[in-house]
Scaffold this active site. Structure first.
Site, PDB file in Angstrom:
ATOM      1  N   HIS A   8      13.979  75.190 -12.864  1.00 16.59           N
ATOM      2  CA  HIS A   8      13.903  76.504 -13.486  1.00 16.59           C
ATOM      3  C   HIS A   8      12.579  76.691 -14.213  1.00 16.59           C
ATOM      4  CE1 HIS A   8      15.158  73.906 -16.790  1.00 16.59           C
ATOM      5  NE2 HIS A   8      14.725  74.844 -17.638  1.00 16.59           N
ATOM      6  N   ASP A  37      11.438  78.462 -17.803  1.00 18.20           N
ATOM      7  CA  ASP A  37      12.054  78.919 -19.044  1.00 18.20           C
ATOM      8  C   ASP A  37      11.861  80.421 -19.252  1.00 18.20           C
ATOM      9  OD1 ASP A  37      13.002  76.422 -19.791  1.00 18.20           O
ATOM     10  OD2 ASP A  37      11.196  75.923 -20.933  1.00 18.20           O
ATOM     11  N   ARG A  81      11.684  71.222 -29.038  1.00 19.42           N
ATOM     12  CA  ARG A  81      10.841  72.063 -28.196  1.00 19.42           C
ATOM     13  C   ARG A  81      10.420  73.324 -28.920  1.00 19.42           C
ATOM     14  NH1 ARG A  81      12.634  76.116 -23.474  1.00 19.42           N
ATOM     15  NH2 ARG A  81      13.081  77.252 -25.397  1.00 19.42           N
TER      16      ARG A  81
END
Length: 307
Positions: free
Chosen positions: A133, A135, A298
């Protein structure tokens, strides 16, 4: 003289094997090679992923070093740092600010420092990350990139892979490139994040996060390089095509991220940091460390509308 064997033409646009060499360019066509004086570049593959040595990310970052870090990220798409044990959330925020403001993910819990999301995975988190994927592609202005630091890592397992979507585009057939030129696709979070929500929870998020459209082929906002921009969890259909044709075309395009020649794999250690270009790459966090824990922090970096 030996005769040259010509492989048979495939009966459809998706050959089972790739014949000949792949196009694996590190930079956009015509881009001048970058020079680095303040750090050592250690490539992990010829075109994507490099470890950076000689930089302490916990210290203030001057203008020249900031320029070199930006160059390295554009050139390698994902850059890695080892033994950054003094790199705390405050330093992580300062580093991410080189590229832009932090962007919150509405589905992640935040850590104590604003803008830092703590991603903790353990025995109960089986299967939640195992998909390629990009983000926030379900947002009108998807995240430009991310800065991820390892807080707690398993003794073995828990690697992350990144795929170069410039290489994915470059190696499409000319017929496929012509077919997808100018097409747009719908990106939505409901078919992924929504699977664990009630109808009322979905409705609460839907007003702020409606479906959005992005070009199937985008130009990178900083380099101008053409990139394939569809992914498995968030791209739901291609605009203007029948359901059958959309499903068939998307089924082929999203598989391009799975080709190993376009990928780099990183083994995390305590003190490791990764910075990646979220428009130029897709990523896949491997969930193979049961029953150990894996804790990462993150920061996503605010992006812009794609074209």
């Amino acid at each position: 003289m030996d005769s040259v064997v010509t492989p048979p033409a495939p009966a459809f646009d998706k050959p089972l094997m790739h014949y000949g060499k792949r196009v694996l360019e590190r930079t956009a066509p015509g881009a001048a090679p970058a020079e680095y004086r303040l750090m050592d570049i250690r490539p992990l593959t010829p075109h994507i992923g490099a470890e950076i040595a000689g930089v302490d990310l916990s210290l203030p970052i001057g203008e020249e070093l900031a320029t070199e870090l930006t160059q390295a990220l554009l050139e390698w798409k994902v850059i890695f740092f080892r033994d950054q044990h003094a790199f705390d959330p405050s330093a992580q925020l300062a580093l991410s600010a080189l590229w832009g403001a932090p962007e919150a993910n509405p589905f992640f819990p935040a850590a104590d420092t604003a803008g830092v999301s703590r991603l903790a995975k353990d025995a109960m988190a089986v299967g939640t990350e195992n998909i390629w994927h990009s983000d926030h592609s379900f947002m009108a202005a998807p995240a430009l990139g991310s800065v991820l630091r390892a807080v707690e890592v398993p003794a073995a397992g828990g690697d992350t892979l990144w795929a170069d979507m410039g290489a994915a585009y470059d190696n499409l057939t000319e017929r496929m490139k012509a077919r997808i030129e100018g097409l747009t696709a719908v990106h939505d979070w409901v078919t992924s994040w929504g699977l664990t929500m009630t109808e009322s929870q979905i409705a609460a998020h839907r007003e702020a996060l409606p479906p959005v459209e992005h070009p199937v082929v985008v130009r990178h906002p900083r380099t101008g390089r053409k990139l394939l921009y569809v992914n498995e969890p968030f791209t739901t259909r291609i605009t203007g095509l029948s359901e059958t044709e959309s499903r068939e075309l998307l089924g082929e395009l999203v598989l391009q991220a799975r080709i190993p020649e376009y990928q780099v794999r990183f083994r995390w250690q305590h003190g490791s940091v990764a910075i990646w270009d979220n428009i130029a790459t897709q990523h896949y966090a491997i969930n193979d460390y049961y029953p150990q824990r894996r804790v990462m922090e993150r920061i996503a970096i605010t992006g812009e509308r794609l074209s």
